[in-house]
Motif scaffolding. Structure first.
Motif, PDB file in Angstrom:
ATOM      1  N   MET A  18      -3.697  -3.204   2.714  1.00  0.00           N
ATOM      2  CA  MET A  18      -3.096  -2.985   1.395  1.00  0.00           C
ATOM      3  C   MET A  18      -2.514  -1.578   1.284  1.00  0.00           C
ATOM      4  O   MET A  18      -1.421  -1.391   0.747  1.00  0.00           O
ATOM      5  N   LEU A  19      -3.223  -0.593   1.797  1.00  0.00           N
ATOM      6  CA  LEU A  19      -2.724   0.780   1.748  1.00  0.00           C
ATOM      7  C   LEU A  19      -1.455   0.931   2.577  1.00  0.00           C
ATOM      8  O   LEU A  19      -0.522   1.641   2.175  1.00  0.00           O
ATOM      9  N   ASP A  20      -1.415   0.284   3.730  1.00  0.00           N
ATOM     10  CA  ASP A  20      -0.217   0.340   4.570  1.00  0.00           C
ATOM     11  C   ASP A  20       0.985  -0.268   3.857  1.00  0.00           C
ATOM     12  O   ASP A  20       2.104   0.227   3.972  1.00  0.00           O
ATOM     13  N   ARG A  21       0.769  -1.334   3.118  1.00  0.00           N
ATOM     14  CA  ARG A  21       1.871  -1.977   2.401  1.00  0.00           C
ATOM     15  C   ARG A  21       2.366  -1.117   1.243  1.00  0.00           C
ATOM     16  O   ARG A  21       3.532  -1.176   0.870  1.00  0.00           O
ATOM     17  N   MET A  22       1.470  -0.336   0.647  1.00  0.00           N
ATOM     18  CA  MET A  22       1.833   0.472  -0.509  1.00  0.00           C
ATOM     19  C   MET A  22       2.627   1.715  -0.125  1.00  0.00           C
ATOM     20  O   MET A  22       3.345   2.275  -0.946  1.00  0.00           O
ATOM     21  N   GLU A  23       2.498   2.167   1.108  1.00  0.00           N
ATOM     22  CA  GLU A  23       3.191   3.375   1.532  1.00  0.00           C
ATOM     23  C   GLU A  23       4.688   3.132   1.585  1.00  0.00           C
ATOM     24  O   GLU A  23       5.164   2.143   2.116  1.00  0.00           O
ATOM     25  N   ASP A  24       5.425   4.079   1.025  1.00  0.00           N
ATOM     26  CA  ASP A  24       6.879   4.036   1.056  1.00  0.00           C
ATOM     27  C   ASP A  24       7.341   5.085   2.064  1.00  0.00           C
ATOM     28  O   ASP A  24       7.113   6.283   1.846  1.00  0.00           O
ATOM     29  N   PRO A  25       7.959   4.676   3.167  1.00  0.00           N
ATOM     30  CA  PRO A  25       8.350   5.649   4.203  1.00  0.00           C
ATOM     31  C   PRO A  25       9.240   6.776   3.669  1.00  0.00           C
ATOM     32  O   PRO A  25       9.091   7.923   4.074  1.00  0.00           O
ATOM     33  N   MET A  32       6.453  15.112   3.406  1.00  0.00           N
ATOM     34  CA  MET A  32       6.324  15.922   4.616  1.00  0.00           C
ATOM     35  C   MET A  32       7.288  17.096   4.582  1.00  0.00           C
ATOM     36  O   MET A  32       6.936  18.212   4.977  1.00  0.00           O
ATOM     37  N   ILE A  33       8.510  16.876   4.104  1.00  0.00           N
ATOM     38  CA  ILE A  33       9.496  17.953   4.010  1.00  0.00           C
ATOM     39  C   ILE A  33       9.026  19.015   3.027  1.00  0.00           C
ATOM     40  O   ILE A  33       9.130  20.219   3.297  1.00  0.00           O
TER      41      ILE A  33
END
Length: 52
Positions: A18-25, A32-33
């Motif tokens: 579920m956490l992987d699906r929620m992440e927006d690249p 990160m920037i």
């Protein structure tokens, strides 16, 4: 006892999925920037102090 371990493993796997699906690249790259820019400011400030 092993049944509880299996249930726990399944629950952890589902939460991670579920956490992987929620992440927006795109958002992750923007964050990160921002963090890199903050690190650059700190490094520049440290360099200025060292040179002074």
């Amino acid at each position: 006892m092993s049944v509880f371990l299996r249930v726990t493993d399944i629950f952890k796997a589902n939460v991670n999925d579920m956490l992987d699906r929620m992440e927006d690249p795109e958002k992750m790259v923007k964050q990160m920037i921002i963090e890199m820019e903050e690190a650059l400011v700190k490094a520049t400030s440290g360099l200025a102090k060292a040179m002074a």
